[in-house]
Design a protein around this motif. Sequence first.
Motif, PDB file in Angstrom:
ATOM      1  N   SER A   1       0.838  -1.212   0.000  1.00 53.22           N
ATOM      2  CA  SER A   1       0.000   0.000   0.000  1.00 53.22           C
ATOM      3  C   SER A   1       0.868   1.256   0.000  1.00 53.22           C
ATOM      4  CB  SER A   1      -0.981  -0.012   1.156  1.00 53.22           C
ATOM      5  OG  SER A   1      -0.292   0.083   2.368  1.00 53.22           O
ATOM      6  N   ARG A   2       2.005   1.202   0.701  1.00 56.99           N
ATOM      7  CA  ARG A   2       2.855   2.399   0.725  1.00 56.99           C
ATOM      8  C   ARG A   2       3.563   2.619  -0.612  1.00 56.99           C
ATOM      9  NH1 ARG A   2       3.283   5.024   5.586  1.00 56.99           N
ATOM     10  NH2 ARG A   2       2.403   3.860   7.328  1.00 56.99           N
ATOM     11  N   ILE A   3       3.933   1.541  -1.281  1.00 53.63           N
ATOM     12  CA  ILE A   3       4.578   1.694  -2.591  1.00 53.63           C
ATOM     13  C   ILE A   3       3.557   2.193  -3.617  1.00 53.63           C
ATOM     14  CG2 ILE A   3       5.668   0.445  -4.514  1.00 53.63           C
ATOM     15  CD1 ILE A   3       7.016  -1.365  -2.385  1.00 53.63           C
ATOM     16  N   GLU A   4       2.340   1.661  -3.527  1.00 49.61           N
ATOM     17  CA  GLU A   4       1.276   2.077  -4.468  1.00 49.61           C
ATOM     18  C   GLU A   4       1.044   3.581  -4.422  1.00 49.61           C
ATOM     19  OE1 GLU A   4      -2.184  -1.187  -5.378  1.00 49.61           O
ATOM     20  OE2 GLU A   4      -1.955  -0.513  -3.324  1.00 49.61           O
ATOM     21  N   GLY A   5       1.052   4.140  -3.223  1.00 50.95           N
ATOM     22  CA  GLY A   5       0.754   5.567  -3.079  1.00 50.95           C
ATOM     23  C   GLY A   5       1.967   6.458  -3.204  1.00 50.95           C
ATOM     24  N   ALA A   6       3.132   5.883  -3.539  1.00 49.37           N
ATOM     25  CA  ALA A   6       4.371   6.673  -3.504  1.00 49.37           C
ATOM     26  C   ALA A   6       4.869   7.035  -4.894  1.00 49.37           C
ATOM     27  CB  ALA A   6       5.443   5.863  -2.784  1.00 49.37           C
ATOM     28  N   GLU A   7       5.819   7.957  -4.932  1.00 47.29           N
ATOM     29  CA  GLU A   7       6.524   8.274  -6.185  1.00 47.29           C
ATOM     30  C   GLU A   7       7.867   7.541  -6.124  1.00 47.29           C
ATOM     31  OE1 GLU A   7       6.064  12.521  -5.980  1.00 47.29           O
ATOM     32  OE2 GLU A   7       4.129  12.423  -6.983  1.00 47.29           O
ATOM     33  N   SER A   8       8.953   8.237  -5.742  1.00 46.90           N
ATOM     34  CA  SER A   8      10.216   7.503  -5.601  1.00 46.90           C
ATOM     35  C   SER A   8      10.260   6.804  -4.249  1.00 46.90           C
ATOM     36  CB  SER A   8      11.393   8.471  -5.714  1.00 46.90           C
ATOM     37  OG  SER A   8      11.470   8.961  -7.027  1.00 46.90           O
ATOM     38  N   VAL A   9      10.808   5.590  -4.251  1.00 41.46           N
ATOM     39  CA  VAL A   9      10.853   4.804  -3.015  1.00 41.46           C
ATOM     40  C   VAL A   9      12.257   4.252  -2.805  1.00 41.46           C
ATOM     41  CG1 VAL A   9       9.821   2.875  -1.742  1.00 41.46           C
ATOM     42  CG2 VAL A   9       8.465   4.067  -3.486  1.00 41.46           C
ATOM     43  N   ALA A  10      12.743   4.349  -1.575  1.00 45.05           N
ATOM     44  CA  ALA A  10      13.991   3.669  -1.195  1.00 45.05           C
ATOM     45  C   ALA A  10      13.608   2.625  -0.156  1.00 45.05           C
ATOM     46  CB  ALA A  10      14.985   4.666  -0.611  1.00 45.05           C
ATOM     47  N   ILE A  11      13.874   1.350  -0.453  1.00 47.81           N
ATOM     48  CA  ILE A  11      13.556   0.278   0.496  1.00 47.81           C
ATOM     49  C   ILE A  11      14.865  -0.187   1.140  1.00 47.81           C
ATOM     50  CG2 ILE A  11      12.421  -1.947   0.853  1.00 47.81           C
ATOM     51  CD1 ILE A  11      10.899  -1.406  -1.784  1.00 47.81           C
TER      52      ILE A  11
ATOM     53  N   ILE B   1      16.778  -1.313  -2.304  1.00 46.86           N
ATOM     54  CA  ILE B   1      16.105  -1.288  -3.609  1.00 46.86           C
ATOM     55  C   ILE B   1      15.572   0.117  -3.822  1.00 46.86           C
ATOM     56  CG2 ILE B   1      14.121  -2.141  -4.930  1.00 46.86           C
ATOM     57  CD1 ILE B   1      14.531  -4.845  -3.438  1.00 46.86           C
ATOM     58  N   LEU B   2      15.915   0.700  -4.963  1.00 50.16           N
ATOM     59  CA  LEU B   2      15.387   2.017  -5.330  1.00 50.16           C
ATOM     60  C   LEU B   2      14.339   1.812  -6.410  1.00 50.16           C
ATOM     61  CD1 LEU B   2      18.638   4.199  -5.607  1.00 50.16           C
ATOM     62  CD2 LEU B   2      17.038   4.045  -3.686  1.00 50.16           C
ATOM     63  N   LEU B   3      13.237   2.484  -6.210  1.00 51.06           N
ATOM     64  CA  LEU B   3      12.115   2.369  -7.143  1.00 51.06           C
ATOM     65  C   LEU B   3      11.798   3.789  -7.585  1.00 51.06           C
ATOM     66  CD1 LEU B   3      10.191   0.121  -8.050  1.00 51.06           C
ATOM     67  CD2 LEU B   3       8.971   0.411  -5.904  1.00 51.06           C
ATOM     68  N   ILE B   4      12.124   4.104  -8.825  1.00 49.77           N
ATOM     69  CA  ILE B   4      11.951   5.486  -9.273  1.00 49.77           C
ATOM     70  C   ILE B   4      10.711   5.551 -10.161  1.00 49.77           C
ATOM     71  CG2 ILE B   4      13.088   7.485 -10.304  1.00 49.77           C
ATOM     72  CD1 ILE B   4      14.711   6.345  -7.978  1.00 49.77           C
TER      73      ILE B   4
END
Length: 252
Positions: free
Chosen positions: A180-190, A242-245
């Motif tokens: 849910s947090r990734i769905e609502g996000a733009e760039s993500v650093a895990i 993991i970076l998700l841009i």
Amino acid sequence: MSDLSGGIQASGGGILEKKKAGVLYGVGLGPGDPELMTLKAARLIGGAAFVAYPALVGGASLARSIAADLIPKSAAEIVVKVPMTVERGPAQMAYNKGAALIAAALQAGEDVVYLCEGDPFFYGSFMYLFARLEVEFQVEVVPGVTSVAACAARSGRPLVARNERLTVLPGPLDEDELRSRIEGAESVAIMKVGRHLGKIRHVIEGLGLVEQAVYVERASLPEELICPLADAPETAPYFSMILLIKGADPWL
Ligand SMILES: C[S@@+](CC[C@H](N)C(=O)[O-])C[C@H]1O[C@@H](n2cnc3c(N)ncnc32)[C@H](O)[C@@H]1O
């Protein structure tokens, strides 16, 4: 000088300092490459009579290895041995013990330089010592290059532009919360990927975002590994991210 509270005295310059006791420096070392350390961190370590650092029980200390070439041979070393358990109790005991050893040196008037991988106040274990010691002693925090900045730089992926938002997520979050947090996000650093790699990969695959995901292991260290998440190994060490841009191309 005016007595404020609990033995804290105000100096002429207005800076709060504790009389006679030494100063605790929480020093950020950056993500691994010693050249990514600040000049201030290098100066403090090079002049230290006491250095302290965390180490996993039965394991080496990444923080000490980053600073190794700068630590004076004459420096006394305080090792805070941290057990890797999910329960908080054993780690809290370790920080109590470490804080007591550091407090003894500070009370004797010695400055102590505590080595912190990355930045001390960004998921850094230094916070636990800060919480225990800052009431009684003067503590100065020296910021460092965070692993998020290092992973973005080493992978050549700008993180956020204009009004985009960066979300930082710890890998141990459960699958539903990660999704849910990734769905609502733009760039993500895990962060803290380690043994959570399979779960995180499953979530990212389910969201159809694999092509935007980069896996970074031990950024800036000689063993560094950077690749698309699709090509990542089956297992990941603790020092991986993991970076998700998902944000817009900054050229647009
Ligand atoms: C307890 S946090 C410490 C973060 C650190 N204080 C900072 O400022 O980045 C540990 C996590 O940081 C990330 N990390 C730290 N150094 C790293 C590196 N060189 N390469 C990749 N990830 C790193 C990993 O996700 C790891 O699980």
